[in-house]
Design a protein around this motif. Structure first.
Motif, PDB file in Angstrom:
ATOM      1  N   MET A 112       1.046  -1.258  -0.017  1.00 40.08           N
ATOM      2  CA  MET A 112       0.203   0.218  -0.016  1.00 40.08           C
ATOM      3  C   MET A 112       0.940   1.218   0.010  1.00 40.08           C
ATOM      4  O   MET A 112       0.459   2.322  -0.613  1.00 40.08           O
ATOM      5  CB  MET A 112      -0.796   0.059   1.184  1.00 40.08           C
ATOM      6  CG  MET A 112      -1.677   1.068   1.541  1.00 40.08           C
ATOM      7  SD  MET A 112      -2.388   1.047   3.161  1.00 40.08           S
ATOM      8  CE  MET A 112      -3.248   2.617   3.373  1.00 40.08           C
ATOM      9  N   GLY A 113       1.959   1.237   0.586  1.00 41.71           N
ATOM     10  CA  GLY A 113       2.971   2.233   0.575  1.00 41.71           C
ATOM     11  C   GLY A 113       3.003   2.742   2.057  1.00 41.71           C
ATOM     12  O   GLY A 113       3.718   3.830   2.161  1.00 41.71           O
ATOM     13  N   ALA A 114       2.588   2.163   2.878  1.00 48.25           N
ATOM     14  CA  ALA A 114       2.632   2.694   4.505  1.00 48.25           C
ATOM     15  C   ALA A 114       3.979   1.739   5.160  1.00 48.25           C
ATOM     16  O   ALA A 114       4.166   0.920   4.803  1.00 48.25           O
ATOM     17  CB  ALA A 114       1.194   2.475   5.015  1.00 48.25           C
ATOM     18  N   ASP A 115       4.447   2.497   6.061  1.00 48.84           N
ATOM     19  CA  ASP A 115       5.557   2.135   7.073  1.00 48.84           C
ATOM     20  C   ASP A 115       4.447   1.653   8.391  1.00 48.84           C
ATOM     21  O   ASP A 115       3.718   2.095   8.821  1.00 48.84           O
ATOM     22  CB  ASP A 115       6.394   2.756   7.423  1.00 48.84           C
ATOM     23  CG  ASP A 115       7.345   3.309   6.025  1.00 48.84           C
ATOM     24  OD1 ASP A 115       7.567   2.431   5.371  1.00 48.84           O
ATOM     25  OD2 ASP A 115       7.593   4.405   6.030  1.00 48.84           O
ATOM     26  N   VAL A 116       4.645   0.295   8.797  1.00 46.35           N
ATOM     27  CA  VAL A 116       4.322  -0.427   9.885  1.00 46.35           C
ATOM     28  C   VAL A 116       4.967   0.461  11.290  1.00 46.35           C
ATOM     29  O   VAL A 116       6.293   0.593  11.370  1.00 46.35           O
ATOM     30  CB  VAL A 116       4.404  -1.869  10.170  1.00 46.35           C
ATOM     31  CG1 VAL A 116       4.012  -2.473  11.441  1.00 46.35           C
ATOM     32  CG2 VAL A 116       3.689  -2.576   8.777  1.00 46.35           C
ATOM     33  N   SER A 117       3.984   0.880  11.947  1.00 43.69           N
ATOM     34  CA  SER A 117       4.580   1.510  13.429  1.00 43.69           C
ATOM     35  C   SER A 117       5.484   0.509  14.157  1.00 43.69           C
ATOM     36  O   SER A 117       5.048  -0.623  14.546  1.00 43.69           O
ATOM     37  CB  SER A 117       3.326   2.067  14.016  1.00 43.69           C
ATOM     38  OG  SER A 117       3.969   2.547  15.180  1.00 43.69           O
ATOM     39  N   THR A 118       6.545   0.881  14.663  1.00 49.25           N
ATOM     40  CA  THR A 118       7.306   0.023  15.639  1.00 49.25           C
ATOM     41  C   THR A 118       7.310   0.659  17.009  1.00 49.25           C
ATOM     42  O   THR A 118       8.235   0.128  17.881  1.00 49.25           O
ATOM     43  CB  THR A 118       8.817  -0.211  14.790  1.00 49.25           C
ATOM     44  OG1 THR A 118       9.298   1.295  14.900  1.00 49.25           O
ATOM     45  CG2 THR A 118       8.720  -0.885  13.842  1.00 49.25           C
ATOM     46  N   ARG A 119       6.825   1.741  17.259  1.00 55.34           N
ATOM     47  CA  ARG A 119       6.800   2.424  18.368  1.00 55.34           C
ATOM     48  C   ARG A 119       6.166   1.460  19.433  1.00 55.34           C
ATOM     49  O   ARG A 119       4.839   1.350  19.212  1.00 55.34           O
ATOM     50  CB  ARG A 119       6.088   3.977  18.363  1.00 55.34           C
ATOM     51  CG  ARG A 119       6.783   4.700  17.739  1.00 55.34           C
ATOM     52  CD  ARG A 119       5.873   5.954  17.470  1.00 55.34           C
ATOM     53  NE  ARG A 119       6.311   6.914  16.459  1.00 55.34           N
ATOM     54  CZ  ARG A 119       7.363   7.820  16.489  1.00 55.34           C
ATOM     55  NH1 ARG A 119       7.788   8.085  17.827  1.00 55.34           N
ATOM     56  NH2 ARG A 119       7.640   8.875  15.597  1.00 55.34           N
ATOM     57  N   PRO A 120       6.587   1.372  20.784  1.00 57.00           N
ATOM     58  CA  PRO A 120       5.599   0.628  21.943  1.00 57.00           C
ATOM     59  C   PRO A 120       4.448   1.722  22.043  1.00 57.00           C
ATOM     60  O   PRO A 120       4.674   2.903  21.952  1.00 57.00           O
ATOM     61  CB  PRO A 120       7.052   0.783  23.029  1.00 57.00           C
ATOM     62  CG  PRO A 120       8.120   0.864  22.316  1.00 57.00           C
ATOM     63  CD  PRO A 120       7.983   1.672  21.201  1.00 57.00           C
ATOM     64  N   ARG A 121       3.701   1.170  22.685  1.00 56.12           N
ATOM     65  CA  ARG A 121       2.347   1.870  22.982  1.00 56.12           C
ATOM     66  C   ARG A 121       2.542   3.153  23.905  1.00 56.12           C
ATOM     67  O   ARG A 121       2.224   3.978  23.288  1.00 56.12           O
ATOM     68  CB  ARG A 121       1.456   0.934  23.885  1.00 56.12           C
ATOM     69  CG  ARG A 121       0.099   1.579  23.985  1.00 56.12           C
ATOM     70  CD  ARG A 121      -0.945   0.532  24.847  1.00 56.12           C
ATOM     71  NE  ARG A 121      -0.477   0.697  26.077  1.00 56.12           N
ATOM     72  CZ  ARG A 121      -1.032   1.600  27.131  1.00 56.12           C
ATOM     73  NH1 ARG A 121      -1.893   2.456  26.581  1.00 56.12           N
ATOM     74  NH2 ARG A 121      -0.829   1.377  28.337  1.00 56.12           N
ATOM     75  N   ALA A 122       3.369   3.195  24.835  1.00 53.69           N
ATOM     76  CA  ALA A 122       3.698   4.456  25.564  1.00 53.69           C
ATOM     77  C   ALA A 122       4.386   5.380  24.738  1.00 53.69           C
ATOM     78  O   ALA A 122       4.093   6.779  24.405  1.00 53.69           O
ATOM     79  CB  ALA A 122       4.661   4.257  26.831  1.00 53.69           C
ATOM     80  N   ASP A 123       4.997   5.271  23.715  1.00 50.71           N
ATOM     81  CA  ASP A 123       5.832   6.001  22.870  1.00 50.71           C
ATOM     82  C   ASP A 123       4.981   6.585  21.730  1.00 50.71           C
ATOM     83  O   ASP A 123       5.065   7.783  21.585  1.00 50.71           O
ATOM     84  CB  ASP A 123       7.090   5.303  22.362  1.00 50.71           C
ATOM     85  CG  ASP A 123       8.368   5.086  23.173  1.00 50.71           C
ATOM     86  OD1 ASP A 123       8.229   5.298  24.239  1.00 50.71           O
ATOM     87  OD2 ASP A 123       9.172   4.276  22.508  1.00 50.71           O
ATOM     88  N   PHE A 124       4.151   5.689  21.427  1.00 51.23           N
ATOM     89  CA  PHE A 124       3.136   6.288  20.447  1.00 51.23           C
ATOM     90  C   PHE A 124       2.190   7.185  20.959  1.00 51.23           C
ATOM     91  O   PHE A 124       1.840   7.982  20.243  1.00 51.23           O
ATOM     92  CB  PHE A 124       2.419   4.805  19.844  1.00 51.23           C
ATOM     93  CG  PHE A 124       1.208   5.422  18.610  1.00 51.23           C
ATOM     94  CD1 PHE A 124       1.653   5.853  17.511  1.00 51.23           C
ATOM     95  CD2 PHE A 124      -0.131   5.362  19.014  1.00 51.23           C
ATOM     96  CE1 PHE A 124       0.853   6.517  16.692  1.00 51.23           C
ATOM     97  CE2 PHE A 124      -0.922   5.908  18.416  1.00 51.23           C
ATOM     98  CZ  PHE A 124      -0.548   6.192  16.837  1.00 51.23           C
ATOM     99  N   ALA A 125       1.690   6.989  22.325  1.00 49.67           N
ATOM    100  CA  ALA A 125       0.636   7.689  22.774  1.00 49.67           C
ATOM    101  C   ALA A 125       1.541   9.252  22.899  1.00 49.67           C
ATOM    102  O   ALA A 125       0.652  10.087  22.780  1.00 49.67           O
ATOM    103  CB  ALA A 125       0.511   7.242  24.440  1.00 49.67           C
TER     104      ALA A 125
END
Length: 339
Positions: free
Chosen positions: A303-316
């Motif tokens: 699709m062209g997207a990069d899968v997020s690799t951030r842990p939940r707290a980092d993404f928050a």
């Protein structure tokens, strides 16, 4: 009493009585099962609200995720499209829902960051009214121009714009949209002379760009790349921190001398605020496992997207920072849909 026998101790009698009681309970399933199953999550299907119409990038992201997520949770995950107001209607529905883990939101930077940045009338706070479950993907924006323009890179596009009265016409998905804020950020950081032209979505803007009625537009790389590879538009700058694999030969703005511009859109999984910790952890673990699935990663990659690799707290923290960043961009550019 027989000679040589001993009376059982009180502790031994208690253990025997407990064992007999346990055997009695186990013999009656109607009593034993609820003791084990009480409070387990999930016990019924989970609704995944997509605040956009079927067929778009966010809808695709949700449908790729729904099956493996449901398999990992042990219950079906049902996609429910609730489009309108740039994602606000669906996000507001989830913000008001019961915080029990059975109503989730798969949204992007639009309803969870940009909406509050451009309007005081949004009926929720994109940060405070949601529990972050985790990030899913990131997707950079790209600046494309008409094939009729002589510009082959950003510097040449700036020269073209400054040679025209009113600058270049740049299409966006609408006033106050993510693409509108991105191009305003580009204008503020580069001095590009432009007139922002709002459309009802990027589809009509792309049609005018291909037809030569529009000079340029900002769009997500996932939807712009096919038009570029078909030769229907030209891409002159990627607006993320690095080049997308869909357009490996198109340099970023940073590579062209403007390092402080980031037009990256995220998608994430959210629940209403106040989600119990055990349910949040259960969902977060299932999401992380689903995103490790090679088939899921391949579909997002294609699709062209990069899968997020951030842990939940980092993404928050990242999502909260994005809300602040776009709020600052809207204030600096005086972008508001309330006026």
């Amino acid at each position: 009493m027989l000679s040589g026998s001993r009376m059982a101790s009180p502790a031994t009698v208690h253990r025997r009585r407990f064992a007999l009681q346990a055997l009695a309970i186990a013999a009656v399933p109607s009593l034993a099962v609820p003791i084990w199953a009480q409070g387990r999550y999930p016990e019924r299907p989970v609704t995944l609200v997509v605040p956009f119409a079927p067929g778009g990038n966010i809808d695709f992201t949700a449908r790729v995720l729904a099956e493996p997520l449901g398999r990992l949770l042990g219950q079906p995950v049902i996609v429910d499209n609730r489009p309108g107001a740039g994602g606000v209607i669906g996000a507001a529905f989830v913000a008001r829902a019961k915080s029990d883990g059975y109503t989730l939101l798969l949204a992007n930077s639009g309803p969870n960051a940009v909406a509050n940045a451009v309007s005081r009338k949004v009926p929720y706070d994109g940060v405070k009214d949601f529990t972050v479950v985790g990030g899913i993907t990131t997707n950079p924006a790209v600046l494309t121009v008409s094939t009729r323009l002589p510009a082959a890179n950003f510097a040449e596009f700036v020269a073209y714009a400054h040679a025209r009265s009113g600058g270049a016409s740049v299409g966006t998905a609408g006033n106050g949209s993510f693409t509108h804020l991105v191009i305003e950020l580009v204008r503020a950081r580069t001095g590009l002379l432009l007139t922002a032209v709002p459309y009802k979505g990027t589809g009509p803007a792309a049609a005018d760009l291909m037809g030569g009625q529009l000079d340029a537009m900002v769009d997500q790389v996932t939807t712009a790349a096919p038009l570029v590879t078909q030769g229907r538009v030209k891409a002159i700058a990627q607006l993320g921190p690095r080049r997308s694999h869909l357009l490996p030969n198109v340099p970023t703005l940073a590579e062209q001398g403007f390092p402080d511009i980031d037009g990256t859109l995220y998608t994430g999984l959210f629940a209403p605020a106040g989600l119990p910790t055990d349910v949040t952890e259960r969902l977060a673990a299932a999401l992380e496992a689903a995103l490790r699935d090679p088939s899921v990663r391949k579909r997002y990659h294609d699709m062209g997207a990069d899968v997020s690799t951030r842990p939940r707290a980092d993404f928050a923290r990242y999502a909260e920072g994005e809300a602040r960043r776009w709020a600052e961009a809207a204030r600096a550019s005086h972008v508001s849909i309330d006026e």
